[in-house]
Design a protein around this motif. Structure first.
Motif, PDB file in Angstrom:
ATOM      1  N   UNK A   1      22.472  37.324 -44.975  1.00 10.27           N
ATOM      2  CA  UNK A   1      22.115  38.555 -45.930  1.00 10.27           C
ATOM      3  C   UNK A   1      23.005  39.900 -45.561  1.00 10.27           C
ATOM      4  N   UNK A   2      22.787  40.236 -47.022  1.00 13.81           N
ATOM      5  CA  UNK A   2      23.588  41.178 -46.635  1.00 13.81           C
ATOM      6  C   UNK A   2      23.507  42.783 -45.695  1.00 13.81           C
ATOM      7  N   UNK A   3      22.095  42.515 -45.859  1.00 17.80           N
ATOM      8  CA  UNK A   3      22.043  44.176 -44.667  1.00 17.80           C
ATOM      9  C   UNK A   3      21.906  43.685 -43.421  1.00 17.80           C
ATOM     10  N   UNK A   4      22.473  42.358 -42.794  1.00 13.55           N
ATOM     11  CA  UNK A   4      22.301  42.331 -41.405  1.00 13.55           C
ATOM     12  C   UNK A   4      23.655  42.691 -40.989  1.00 13.55           C
ATOM     13  N   UNK A   5      24.622  43.036 -41.384  1.00 12.66           N
ATOM     14  CA  UNK A   5      25.381  44.044 -41.365  1.00 12.66           C
ATOM     15  C   UNK A   5      25.784  43.364 -39.200  1.00 12.66           C
ATOM     16  N   UNK A   6      24.604  45.280 -38.887  1.00 12.69           N
ATOM     17  CA  UNK A   6      24.698  45.507 -37.738  1.00 12.69           C
ATOM     18  C   UNK A   6      24.440  43.212 -36.982  1.00 12.69           C
ATOM     19  N   UNK A   7      23.576  42.904 -37.698  1.00 13.03           N
ATOM     20  CA  UNK A   7      23.160  41.667 -36.777  1.00 13.03           C
ATOM     21  C   UNK A   7      24.549  40.878 -36.634  1.00 13.03           C
ATOM     22  N   UNK A   8      25.360  41.396 -37.912  1.00 13.91           N
ATOM     23  CA  UNK A   8      26.626  39.478 -37.546  1.00 13.91           C
ATOM     24  C   UNK A   8      27.484  39.918 -36.446  1.00 13.91           C
ATOM     25  N   UNK A   9      27.781  42.163 -36.365  1.00 15.36           N
ATOM     26  CA  UNK A   9      28.280  42.419 -35.727  1.00 15.36           C
ATOM     27  C   UNK A   9      27.282  41.301 -34.095  1.00 15.36           C
ATOM     28  N   UNK A  10      27.108  42.021 -34.185  1.00 12.86           N
ATOM     29  CA  UNK A  10      25.824  41.547 -32.225  1.00 12.86           C
ATOM     30  C   UNK A  10      26.397  39.521 -32.921  1.00 12.86           C
ATOM     31  N   UNK A  11      26.248  39.578 -33.531  1.00  8.03           N
ATOM     32  CA  UNK A  11      26.273  38.261 -32.704  1.00  8.03           C
ATOM     33  C   UNK A  11      27.431  37.435 -31.936  1.00  8.03           C
ATOM     34  N   UNK A  12      28.975  38.001 -32.741  1.00  2.18           N
ATOM     35  CA  UNK A  12      30.093  38.388 -31.983  1.00  2.18           C
ATOM     36  C   UNK A  12      30.133  38.137 -30.956  1.00  2.18           C
ATOM     37  N   UNK A  13      29.250  39.641 -30.116  1.00  2.00           N
ATOM     38  CA  UNK A  13      29.015  39.926 -29.084  1.00  2.00           C
ATOM     39  C   UNK A  13      28.338  39.336 -28.278  1.00  2.00           C
ATOM     40  N   UNK A  14      27.171  38.748 -28.655  1.00  2.00           N
ATOM     41  CA  UNK A  14      26.360  37.771 -27.329  1.00  2.00           C
ATOM     42  C   UNK A  14      27.167  36.286 -27.840  1.00  2.00           C
TER      43      UNK A  14
ATOM     44  N   UNK B   1      34.580  30.316 -39.733  1.00  2.00           N
ATOM     45  CA  UNK B   1      33.590  29.616 -39.887  1.00  2.00           C
ATOM     46  C   UNK B   1      32.828  30.424 -41.352  1.00  2.00           C
ATOM     47  N   UNK B   2      31.239  30.608 -41.380  1.00  4.52           N
ATOM     48  CA  UNK B   2      30.716  31.291 -42.153  1.00  4.52           C
ATOM     49  C   UNK B   2      30.428  32.488 -41.555  1.00  4.52           C
ATOM     50  N   UNK B   3      30.863  33.149 -41.162  1.00  6.83           N
ATOM     51  CA  UNK B   3      30.967  34.751 -40.976  1.00  6.83           C
ATOM     52  C   UNK B   3      29.538  36.109 -41.677  1.00  6.83           C
ATOM     53  N   UNK B   4      29.353  35.369 -42.641  1.00  3.79           N
ATOM     54  CA  UNK B   4      28.874  35.616 -44.035  1.00  3.79           C
ATOM     55  C   UNK B   4      28.952  37.432 -43.986  1.00  3.79           C
ATOM     56  N   UNK B   5      29.812  37.872 -44.036  1.00  2.14           N
ATOM     57  CA  UNK B   5      29.775  39.161 -44.267  1.00  2.14           C
ATOM     58  C   UNK B   5      30.238  39.079 -46.032  1.00  2.14           C
ATOM     59  N   UNK B   6      29.414  40.388 -46.159  1.00  7.10           N
ATOM     60  CA  UNK B   6      28.937  40.642 -47.781  1.00  7.10           C
ATOM     61  C   UNK B   6      30.062  41.333 -47.906  1.00  7.10           C
ATOM     62  N   UNK B   7      29.689  41.410 -49.694  1.00  2.00           N
ATOM     63  CA  UNK B   7      30.534  42.454 -50.690  1.00  2.00           C
ATOM     64  C   UNK B   7      29.746  43.752 -51.050  1.00  2.00           C
ATOM     65  N   UNK B   8      30.242  44.790 -50.846  1.00  2.00           N
ATOM     66  CA  UNK B   8      29.466  45.861 -50.728  1.00  2.00           C
ATOM     67  C   UNK B   8      29.997  46.905 -52.212  1.00  2.00           C
ATOM     68  N   UNK B   9      29.905  46.998 -53.182  1.00  3.07           N
ATOM     69  CA  UNK B   9      31.231  47.464 -54.165  1.00  3.07           C
ATOM     70  C   UNK B   9      29.981  49.642 -54.104  1.00  3.07           C
ATOM     71  N   UNK B  10      29.585  49.847 -52.928  1.00  4.30           N
ATOM     72  CA  UNK B  10      29.234  51.521 -53.327  1.00  4.30           C
ATOM     73  C   UNK B  10      29.723  51.902 -54.228  1.00  4.30           C
TER      74      UNK B  10
END
Length: 415
Positions: A39-52, A79-88
């Motif tokens: 999910x797009x709003x879980x960017x911080x959690x994705x980066x934390x997953x890598x640290x874990x 892998x499926x890193x799940x980073x999304x596109x945010x065209x702000x």
């Protein structure tokens, strides 16, 4: 090999990582395959997953003090890193002219405001991303990619390389041969192949292919395929007699965050290839050779020049013995420096910097990034000289000068 579960409660294994390390000849490799938070709003959690994943895969470490991203010749993260596109709007507006005939249509879209619903914001983002796909504007999509943005902001995958995805996003697609996207999700480059090499090995990796496979219809992701040519690491001839000497003439650290005990910073040193700071009898070309080394060299900081900036004073600059036979062997050696904040009962690791010993004899001030678990923590500035001849330590030299002066007054001569 080692595994890490980063799903619900840190237990469920629908998300997580697998780490495998091996040696091919004398070249060391590490592969990390991971599935990060969706999910797009879980960017911080994705980066934390890598640290874990880096924290929980200790069994794959060759050197206990280092995570797997800082000790192998080459590491690949896939892998499926799940980073999304945010065209702000900040990303989209400077690129508007690159959308060709669709530019006028896109500028007529309302600009999302703070009170806009998630549905409205999703609709506008979808239109912008679809326009980029229709015009094959891959540059615009990569500028709006969360992973690339994390790298530029220093919060994820710092120091890693990636080829440009010159093809349509691989998620989220209908299960058919063409690229038809599910409108409930923003088309994104979720499936990635990144790599990082030790500084001396950077030029030995060449990516020869990066593409997707639209014909596969078994998933809502299209597979991504990458190919590389990788040159072998060059051998370091180990000394059976005298070591080479590395003398720091300057060492300082600039931290992005303050520490609680600013006078207690110190460094630990390792080498890649491993074991070259140990006794000559303890060296082995294997990955576990560092376990046989004597106590790891440390050097403590004694001066803070400003908030977050620390300098090693003249008498505390590190002096290291590298058990390589010739000075030219150091051209194949990376020096790994870990900065710690010493605390009672537990020392906090602030970051790791990797310094190539190539050209160390220049005594030139250089800067390298200080990274902790793939996030930027500051910078390390250094200058060094190398020699085949040992010098007196700075403390011993000062003592000898004082003793020589006193002895001269008594009519004695120091040999």
């Amino acid at each position: 090999s080692a595994t890490s579960a980063t799903g619900i409660g840190g237990i469920v294994a629908n998300k997580g990582g697998l780490v495998v390390s091996f040696r091919f000849g004398i070249t060391t490799f590490c592969f990390v395959s991971s599935h990060l938070a969706a999910h797009a709003h879980k960017l911080k959690q994705r980066n934390q997953n890598c640290q874990e994943i880096l924290s929980e895969t200790e069994s794959a470490r060759a050197i206990p003090d280092l995570d797997v991203s800082n000790q192998f010749d080459h590491i690949f993260w896939i892998g499926d890193l799940n980073y999304r596109t945010e065209m702000s709007a900040e990303i989209f507006q400077p690129l508007i002219t690159s959308f060709g005939e669709l530019a006028c249509q896109l500028t007529s879209l309302p600009v999302p405001h703070k009170g806009a619903s998630k549905k409205e914001a999703h609709h506008i983002n979808w239109k912008r991303v679809q326009a980029a796909i229709a015009t094959r504007n891959w540059t615009a999509l990569l500028k709006a990619d969360q992973l690339r943005l994390s790298q530029s902001r220093g919060v994820g995958f710092v120091g890693f390389n990636e080829g440009d995805s010159l093809f349509a996003p691989t998620f989220k697609v209908e299960r058919q041969a063409n690229m038809e996207y599910n409108k409930k999700r923003i088309p994104s480059y979720c499936d990635r192949v990144l790599w990082k090499s030790m500084p001396i090995g950077v030029g030995r990796v060449e990516q020869t292919m990066l593409c997707s496979v639209p014909q596969v219809t078994t998933s809502d992701h299209k597979p991504v395929v990458a190919a590389f040519n990788i040159g072998q690491s060059l051998p370091v001839e180990v000394s059976l007699g005298k070591p080479c000497h590395v003398y720091f003439t300057h060492l300082s650290v600039q931290l992005q965050t303050t520490t609680r005990r600013r006078d207690r910073l110190y460094c630990k040193f390792f080498t890649n290839p491993p074991g070259l700071l140990g006794l000559k009898s303890s060296y082995s070309p294997g990955l576990k050779s560092s376990h046989l080394s004597p106590p790891i060299p440390k050097s403590r900081v004694t001066k803070e020049v400003s908030n977050g900036a620390f300098v090693w004073t003249h008498f505390n600059l590190p002096s290291l013995k590298i058990w390589a036979r010739h000075l030219h062997d150091l051209d194949q050696v990376n020096l790994i420096i870990i900065v710690y904040d010493e605390e009672v009962g537990f020392d906090t690791k602030l970051g790791t910097a990797v310094v190539p010993l190539t050209g160390a004899a220049e005594d030139e001030i250089k800067e390298v990034q200080l990274i902790h678990k793939m996030a930027l923590r500051g910078k390390l500035t250094y200058a060094m000289k190398i020699s085949e001849v040992a010098r007196l330590s700075r403390r011993s030299l000062t003592y000898a000068n004082r003793h020589s002066s006193a002895s001269s007054k008594k009519g004695c001569e120091i040999q």
